[in-house]
Design an enzyme around this catalytic site. Structure first.
Site, PDB file in Angstrom:
ATOM      1  N   THR A   1       0.819  -1.222   0.000  1.00  0.00           N
ATOM      2  CA  THR A   1       0.000   0.000   0.000  1.00  0.00           C
ATOM      3  C   THR A   1       0.848   1.265   0.000  1.00  0.00           C
ATOM      4  O   THR A   1       2.021   1.226   0.389  1.00  0.00           O
ATOM      5  CB  THR A   1      -0.880   0.012   1.273  1.00  0.00           C
ATOM      6  OG1 THR A   1      -1.854   1.054   1.171  1.00  0.00           O
ATOM      7  CG2 THR A   1      -0.062   0.235   2.533  1.00  0.00           C
TER       8      THR A   1
ATOM      9  N   ARG B   1       4.533   8.461   8.719  1.00  0.00           N
ATOM     10  CA  ARG B   1       3.506   7.549   9.221  1.00  0.00           C
ATOM     11  C   ARG B   1       3.615   6.167   8.552  1.00  0.00           C
ATOM     12  O   ARG B   1       3.799   6.059   7.344  1.00  0.00           O
ATOM     13  CB  ARG B   1       2.119   8.143   8.954  1.00  0.00           C
ATOM     14  CG  ARG B   1       0.943   7.307   9.473  1.00  0.00           C
ATOM     15  CD  ARG B   1       0.343   6.440   8.380  1.00  0.00           C
ATOM     16  NE  ARG B   1      -0.892   5.794   8.812  1.00  0.00           N
ATOM     17  CZ  ARG B   1      -1.538   4.865   8.103  1.00  0.00           C
ATOM     18  NH1 ARG B   1      -1.069   4.490   6.923  1.00  0.00           N
ATOM     19  NH2 ARG B   1      -2.632   4.314   8.544  1.00  0.00           N
TER      20      ARG B   1
ATOM     21  N   GLY C   1      -8.114  -0.823   5.227  1.00  0.00           N
ATOM     22  CA  GLY C   1      -8.831   0.220   5.949  1.00  0.00           C
ATOM     23  C   GLY C   1      -7.899   0.973   6.881  1.00  0.00           C
ATOM     24  O   GLY C   1      -6.696   1.048   6.648  1.00  0.00           O
TER      25      GLY C   1
HETATM   26  C1  SD4 Z   1      -3.093   1.873   5.971  1.00  0.00           C
HETATM   27  N1  SD4 Z   1      -4.415  -0.118   5.848  1.00  0.00           N
HETATM   28  O1  SD4 Z   1      -2.036   2.370   5.607  1.00  0.00           O
HETATM   29  C2  SD4 Z   1      -3.760   0.891   5.063  1.00  0.00           C
HETATM   30  C3  SD4 Z   1      -4.681   1.645   4.167  1.00  0.00           C
HETATM   31  C4  SD4 Z   1      -5.708   0.799   3.488  1.00  0.00           C
HETATM   32  O2  SD4 Z   1      -7.392   0.416   2.187  1.00  0.00           O
HETATM   33  O3  SD4 Z   1      -5.814  -0.354   3.657  1.00  0.00           O
HETATM   34  N2  SD4 Z   1      -6.533   1.282   2.722  1.00  0.00           N
HETATM   35  O4  SD4 Z   1      -3.640   2.169   7.022  1.00  0.00           O
END
Ligand code: SD4
Length: 332
Positions: free
Chosen positions: A210, A220, A244
């Site tokens: 991601t 972060r 998420g």
């Molecule tokens: C995050 N979990 O960096 C990831 C973002 C994500 O769907 O999954 N978005 O917090």
């Protein structure tokens, strides 16, 4: 917050119950047919989060159908998403942080409990492959930031600017807008890919990659590169991954929790639901906080569950190639 949403979901109902009766390969001890969607699945199988999972699964399937390993499949699969410039939350074209830097998180885990991760890595298109190199060619599990980048370059990865003109334009617009004060992971900002595969040998591996929370603070790191949070595999039990709001997933060691619940006999659906309920219970304000879990167990059963409506996943096996809507706790 209603269970009706869960019961209403298309994945459940009479069809599921009938399938449960017909499925000899499934360990019936672990299944509560009232709340479990059951599909009889032959190995191999691959599942992954969100619509982009279909293309990623295709690449993974090319390996699985030739009796390749789940590990090779989950790496090849998510590399497709990492190279997709139209996807705004993974790899090339991912949304940058508030300073306009694209910083990536990824991890990978195999059936022997070996794992590798990179976090806060920049200018490398395939963090998942760097994570695999960390797993296979170092004594460590995670490298971050400049160290991860230097390691990647030393292993032959190329430097590449990942901020596309489109992503840059959106970031500049965001900088001018009110949204800057309250970043959210919502239905427009949710494209992390988590992938789980079981190969013809019955071995399970997983991957997760991601660019994280759009316009996050510089530095972060979310759940996606953290083994036990964004991804966890125990080949004796199954695997799970998350998407998420990463902060919420980390707080409950999300994917490890899902796997431990399956170890206790919960189905993938039940385990994901219980993890979501724990997130809801542990957060004073759940408004807008979306998390989805996806899981597979050793019987090849698959399940998912999310806080809010809208989480879906792609599934590919010998008989299926489709998107499935996950059950959820509440409407937006
Ligand atoms: C995050 N979990 O960096 C990831 C973002 C994500 O769907 O999954 N978005 O917090």
């Amino acid at each position: 917050m209603s269970r009706r949403n869960f019961l209403k979901t298309s994945a459940l109902g009479v069809g599921g119950l009938l399938l449960a009766k017909c499925t000899s390969a499934i360990n019936k001890k672990t299944i509560n047919p009232e709340i479990t969607a059951i599909t009889p699945i032959t190995k191999p199988i691959v599942i992954s989060t969100w619509n982009h999972g279909l293309a990623a699964n295709k690449a993974a399937w090319e390996i699985l159908e030739k009796d390749g390993t789940a590990l090779d499949a989950v790496e090849a699969g998510v590399r497709v998403t990492e190279s997709d410039a139209n996807n705004r939350s993974v790899g090339l074209g991912g949304n940058p942080d508030r300073e306009g830097k694209v910083t990536l998180d990824a991890c990978i885990m195999n059936h022997e409990n070996e794992c590798g991760a990179v976090a806060f890595i920049q200018d490398i298109e395939h963090p998942i492959s760097v994570a695999r190199k960390v797993m296979e060619e170092t004594p460590h599990v995670m490298l971050v930031g400049k160290g991860a980048y230097d390691f990647a370059i030393s292993k032959g990865f190329e430097h590449k600017d990942l901020l596309t003109p489109e992503a840059k334009e959106s970031w500049l617009k965001w900088k001018e807008s009110d949204a800057q004060k309250k970043p959210e992971i919502n239905s427009e900002n949710h494209d992390t890919i988590g992938m789980l595969a079981m190969d013809a040998e019955g071995n399970i591996s997983g991957s997760c990659t991601t660019s994280g929370w759009a316009y996050k603070l510089h530095g972060r790191v979310g759940d996606s590169p953290i083994i036990g949070a964004g991804l966890f595999v125990d080949n004796e039990v199954g695997g799970a991954c998350a998407t998420g709001m990463g902060e919420a997933v980390i707080r409950i060691a999300g994917s490890a929790t899902v796997v431990e619940l399956m170890r206790q006999g919960k189905s993938p659906n039940e385990a994901c639901q219980l993890a979501v309920e724990r997130i809801i219970k542990k957060h004073k304000d759940i408004k807008g906080l979306q998390v989805g879990f996806l899981a597979i167990n050793k019987n090849g059963e698959v399940g998912g569950y999310s806080v809010y409506a809208g989480f879906n996943y792609a599934q590919k096996d010998n008989t299926t190639e489709e998107m499935k809507d996950a059950p959820y706790e509440m409407e937006w």
